[in-house]
Design a protein around this motif. Structure first.
Motif, PDB file in Angstrom:
ATOM      1  N   PHE A  34      61.828 -72.586 -66.997  1.00  0.00           N
ATOM      2  CA  PHE A  34      61.364 -74.040 -67.582  1.00  0.00           C
ATOM      3  C   PHE A  34      62.246 -73.923 -69.061  1.00  0.00           C
ATOM      4  O   PHE A  34      63.238 -74.848 -69.313  1.00  0.00           O
ATOM      5  N   ALA A  35      62.150 -72.497 -69.945  1.00  0.00           N
ATOM      6  CA  ALA A  35      63.222 -72.328 -70.636  1.00  0.00           C
ATOM      7  C   ALA A  35      64.705 -72.589 -70.247  1.00  0.00           C
ATOM      8  O   ALA A  35      65.787 -72.292 -70.470  1.00  0.00           O
ATOM      9  N   MET A  36      64.858 -71.982 -68.680  1.00  0.00           N
ATOM     10  CA  MET A  36      66.125 -71.361 -68.403  1.00  0.00           C
ATOM     11  C   MET A  36      66.698 -72.975 -67.999  1.00  0.00           C
ATOM     12  O   MET A  36      67.799 -73.214 -68.633  1.00  0.00           O
ATOM     13  N   MET A  37      65.513 -73.780 -68.093  1.00  0.00           N
ATOM     14  CA  MET A  37      66.066 -75.263 -68.378  1.00  0.00           C
ATOM     15  C   MET A  37      66.413 -76.121 -69.113  1.00  0.00           C
ATOM     16  O   MET A  37      67.288 -77.643 -68.938  1.00  0.00           O
ATOM     17  N   ASN A  38      65.784 -75.576 -70.420  1.00  0.00           N
ATOM     18  CA  ASN A  38      66.375 -76.507 -71.679  1.00  0.00           C
ATOM     19  C   ASN A  38      66.874 -75.213 -72.151  1.00  0.00           C
ATOM     20  O   ASN A  38      66.753 -76.180 -73.662  1.00  0.00           O
ATOM     21  N   GLY A  39      67.815 -74.756 -72.097  1.00  0.00           N
ATOM     22  CA  GLY A  39      68.135 -74.135 -73.074  1.00  0.00           C
ATOM     23  C   GLY A  39      69.420 -74.621 -73.952  1.00  0.00           C
ATOM     24  O   GLY A  39      69.569 -75.886 -73.321  1.00  0.00           O
ATOM     25  N   GLN A  40      69.875 -74.257 -74.974  1.00  0.00           N
ATOM     26  CA  GLN A  40      71.112 -75.301 -76.140  1.00  0.00           C
ATOM     27  C   GLN A  40      72.484 -75.018 -74.862  1.00  0.00           C
ATOM     28  O   GLN A  40      73.135 -76.002 -75.283  1.00  0.00           O
ATOM     29  N   ASP A  41      72.247 -74.036 -74.376  1.00  0.00           N
ATOM     30  CA  ASP A  41      73.740 -73.726 -74.052  1.00  0.00           C
ATOM     31  C   ASP A  41      73.209 -73.302 -72.484  1.00  0.00           C
ATOM     32  O   ASP A  41      73.269 -71.813 -72.762  1.00  0.00           O
ATOM     33  N   PHE A  42      73.917 -74.108 -71.403  1.00  0.00           N
ATOM     34  CA  PHE A  42      74.147 -73.115 -70.703  1.00  0.00           C
ATOM     35  C   PHE A  42      74.254 -71.921 -70.006  1.00  0.00           C
ATOM     36  O   PHE A  42      74.354 -71.301 -68.796  1.00  0.00           O
ATOM     37  N   ASP A  43      75.864 -72.304 -70.837  1.00  0.00           N
ATOM     38  CA  ASP A  43      76.686 -70.900 -70.604  1.00  0.00           C
ATOM     39  C   ASP A  43      76.222 -69.847 -71.233  1.00  0.00           C
ATOM     40  O   ASP A  43      77.310 -68.735 -70.981  1.00  0.00           O
ATOM     41  N   ASN A  44      75.555 -69.744 -71.830  1.00  0.00           N
ATOM     42  CA  ASN A  44      75.533 -68.891 -73.073  1.00  0.00           C
ATOM     43  C   ASN A  44      73.631 -68.220 -73.333  1.00  0.00           C
ATOM     44  O   ASN A  44      73.942 -68.819 -74.124  1.00  0.00           O
ATOM     45  N   LEU A  45      72.955 -68.709 -72.526  1.00  0.00           N
ATOM     46  CA  LEU A  45      71.551 -68.072 -72.836  1.00  0.00           C
ATOM     47  C   LEU A  45      71.110 -67.180 -73.509  1.00  0.00           C
ATOM     48  O   LEU A  45      72.189 -66.393 -73.058  1.00  0.00           O
ATOM     49  N   MET A  46      70.192 -67.672 -74.945  1.00  0.00           N
ATOM     50  CA  MET A  46      69.817 -66.612 -75.348  1.00  0.00           C
ATOM     51  C   MET A  46      68.679 -65.317 -75.081  1.00  0.00           C
ATOM     52  O   MET A  46      67.961 -66.464 -74.305  1.00  0.00           O
ATOM     53  N   ALA A  47      68.755 -64.087 -74.820  1.00  0.00           N
ATOM     54  CA  ALA A  47      67.115 -63.738 -74.533  1.00  0.00           C
ATOM     55  C   ALA A  47      65.625 -64.486 -75.066  1.00  0.00           C
ATOM     56  O   ALA A  47      65.088 -64.439 -75.160  1.00  0.00           O
ATOM     57  N   GLU A  48      65.890 -64.672 -76.804  1.00  0.00           N
ATOM     58  CA  GLU A  48      65.142 -65.556 -77.413  1.00  0.00           C
ATOM     59  C   GLU A  48      64.891 -66.084 -77.061  1.00  0.00           C
ATOM     60  O   GLU A  48      63.825 -66.828 -76.584  1.00  0.00           O
ATOM     61  N   GLU A  49      65.400 -66.728 -76.097  1.00  0.00           N
ATOM     62  CA  GLU A  49      65.420 -68.771 -75.578  1.00  0.00           C
ATOM     63  C   GLU A  49      64.312 -68.288 -74.402  1.00  0.00           C
ATOM     64  O   GLU A  49      63.142 -69.252 -74.165  1.00  0.00           O
ATOM     65  N   LEU A  50      64.618 -66.991 -73.427  1.00  0.00           N
ATOM     66  CA  LEU A  50      64.135 -67.219 -72.463  1.00  0.00           C
ATOM     67  C   LEU A  50      62.694 -66.237 -73.337  1.00  0.00           C
ATOM     68  O   LEU A  50      61.604 -66.071 -72.021  1.00  0.00           O
ATOM     69  N   ASP A  51      62.810 -64.766 -74.201  1.00  0.00           N
ATOM     70  CA  ASP A  51      61.581 -64.372 -73.836  1.00  0.00           C
ATOM     71  C   ASP A  51      61.159 -63.970 -74.790  1.00  0.00           C
ATOM     72  O   ASP A  51      60.312 -63.295 -75.275  1.00  0.00           O
ATOM     73  N   SER A  52      61.046 -65.151 -76.066  1.00  0.00           N
ATOM     74  CA  SER A  52      60.424 -64.675 -77.461  1.00  0.00           C
ATOM     75  C   SER A  52      58.450 -64.881 -76.561  1.00  0.00           C
ATOM     76  O   SER A  52      58.343 -66.004 -76.215  1.00  0.00           O
ATOM     77  N   PRO A  53      58.244 -64.537 -77.871  1.00  0.00           N
ATOM     78  CA  PRO A  53      56.217 -64.293 -77.070  1.00  0.00           C
ATOM     79  C   PRO A  53      55.979 -66.048 -76.982  1.00  0.00           C
ATOM     80  O   PRO A  53      55.285 -66.360 -77.203  1.00  0.00           O
ATOM     81  N   ASN A  54      56.314 -66.949 -78.633  1.00  0.00           N
ATOM     82  CA  ASN A  54      56.118 -68.240 -79.274  1.00  0.00           C
ATOM     83  C   ASN A  54      57.527 -68.914 -77.932  1.00  0.00           C
ATOM     84  O   ASN A  54      56.008 -69.916 -76.955  1.00  0.00           O
ATOM     85  N   VAL A  55      57.643 -68.548 -76.230  1.00  0.00           N
ATOM     86  CA  VAL A  55      58.250 -68.896 -75.304  1.00  0.00           C
ATOM     87  C   VAL A  55      57.022 -68.523 -74.201  1.00  0.00           C
ATOM     88  O   VAL A  55      56.112 -69.831 -73.577  1.00  0.00           O
ATOM     89  N   ILE A  56      56.738 -67.650 -74.173  1.00  0.00           N
ATOM     90  CA  ILE A  56      55.705 -66.573 -72.587  1.00  0.00           C
ATOM     91  C   ILE A  56      54.630 -66.862 -73.076  1.00  0.00           C
ATOM     92  O   ILE A  56      54.125 -66.663 -72.641  1.00  0.00           O
ATOM     93  N   ASP A  57      54.233 -67.128 -74.251  1.00  0.00           N
ATOM     94  CA  ASP A  57      52.397 -66.461 -74.699  1.00  0.00           C
ATOM     95  C   ASP A  57      52.211 -67.925 -75.036  1.00  0.00           C
ATOM     96  O   ASP A  57      50.963 -67.723 -75.895  1.00  0.00           O
ATOM     97  N   ILE A  58      53.079 -69.171 -74.579  1.00  0.00           N
ATOM     98  CA  ILE A  58      51.804 -70.632 -75.359  1.00  0.00           C
ATOM     99  C   ILE A  58      50.930 -70.814 -74.654  1.00  0.00           C
ATOM    100  O   ILE A  58      50.575 -70.097 -73.649  1.00  0.00           O
ATOM    101  N   ASN A  59      49.725 -70.825 -75.585  1.00  0.00           N
ATOM    102  CA  ASN A  59      48.465 -70.627 -75.787  1.00  0.00           C
ATOM    103  C   ASN A  59      47.756 -70.158 -75.370  1.00  0.00           C
ATOM    104  O   ASN A  59      46.438 -69.674 -75.603  1.00  0.00           O
ATOM    105  N   LYS A  60      48.213 -68.967 -76.024  1.00  0.00           N
ATOM    106  CA  LYS A  60      47.281 -67.068 -76.358  1.00  0.00           C
ATOM    107  C   LYS A  60      47.050 -67.917 -77.271  1.00  0.00           C
ATOM    108  O   LYS A  60      47.482 -68.484 -78.760  1.00  0.00           O
TER     109      LYS A  60
END
Length: 304
Positions: A34-60
């Motif tokens: 989902f983060a890949m499909m909603n990144g700020q810049d499709f040409d330059n996705l940041m690892a933090e956008e895809l791998d931040s605990p606030n992203v991948i551990d939602i609802n924990k």
């Protein structure tokens, strides 16, 4: 015109109603996609956008909490008591950017139609009867419906279901067997799980099965390979059976991530995650690449 893989992925999933069912690895794959499909810049996705605990551990615990804000469009959530850890999202980005090298080119946007673009998640750590999620026993009893006389796909609001589980049936056997007879072994659980997936699959409902990975200390490796081989054998058997007129090929796709990631599961070669059963971002991106490849390949086969 060149489209990034994120743009192509967004375009694909905006055309479908997708449900992920799985454990914490499934949740992390879902949130990364989902983060890949909603990144700020499709040409330059940041690892933090895809791998931040606030992203991948939602609802924990101690992480951001997210409630489904669109319950009225989720019949599953309204109908079933067998749903936990539910996330409901929508793929809203539905057009491609113009090619900067050709500013005169007009790109026609793809608008979501027919209620497409649902992108949801249910938490399920263990192999289970998937059909019970969609058609709870109380509904079966209320309408006096028997398994043999029911087209369960009629009740399913998704056309793509992605399952991601297996590791907990190896390392937490007792927790995953509470509702089963004590004599039930791993092969029997797999057969029941696969049969339930076949039952809900149809020309309108595609089911994807992801094979599991390995624990960092490699305890339970033999059983993980048993799961991987069992699922692959099942797929091969169904293909062989479909070659006769007496059988049809279920709308089911195996993504054998477990075999591929096994090469990066040992010692210094392992793509480590935060705990022993998790892998890092690169391993999740591998699965998502495999997933999209298989989905597009199946789409092409259906066209031919």
């Amino acid at each position: 015109m060149y489209h990034t893989s994120s743009q192509q992925t967004t375009y694909y999933f905006s055309k479908r109603n997708t449900l992920f069912i799985g454990d914490s690895l499934g949740r992390r794959a879902y949130t990364t996609l989902f983060a890949m499909m909603n990144g700020q810049d499709f040409d330059n996705l940041m690892a933090e956008e895809l791998d931040s605990p606030n992203v991948i551990d939602i609802n924990k615990a101690r992480r951001p909490q997210e409630m489904c804000q669109d319950k009225s469009r989720r019949l599953l959530l309204l109908r079933s008591k067998n749903v936990s850890g539910f996330l409901c999202r929508t793929i809203e980005r539905n057009d491609f950017k113009k090619d900067s090298s050709n500013p005169t080119e007009i790109i026609q946007p793809y608008y979501n139609g027919g209620g497409k673009g649902k992108f949801d998640l249910i938490s399920a750590a263990c192999f289970l009867n998937i059909s019970d999620i969609f058609i709870p026993p109380e509904i079966m009893n209320y309408y006096n419906i028997t398994d043999g006389g029911l087209d369960k796909s009629f009740f399913i609001e998704y056309d793509l279901i992605v399952t991601n589980m297996g590791i907990w049936d190896v390392i937490r056997k007792n927790d995953c067997s509470k509702s089963l007879p004590s004599s039930t072994n791993l092969a029997q659980k797999l057969d029941q799980f696969l049969a339930s997936l076949e039952e809900i699959s149809s020309p309108e409902v595609q089911v994807v099965i992801k094979t599991p990975g390995f624990r960092v200390d490699h305890s339970g490796d033999d059983e993980i390979w048993q799961i991987i081989n069992h699922i692959n054998h099942y797929s091969t058997l169904k293909i062989r059976q479909s070659m006769s007129e007496e059988h049809h090929l279920p709308n089911m796709t195996v993504v054998d991530w477990g075999t591929v990631i096994s090469k990066r599961s040992w010692g210094g070669e392992r793509i480590n995650g935060d705990i022993g059963v998790h892998y890092g971002l690169e391993a999740r991106l591998l699965f998502l690449q495999q997933l999209l490849h298989e989905l597009l390949a199946e789409e092409q086969r259906q066209r031919n």
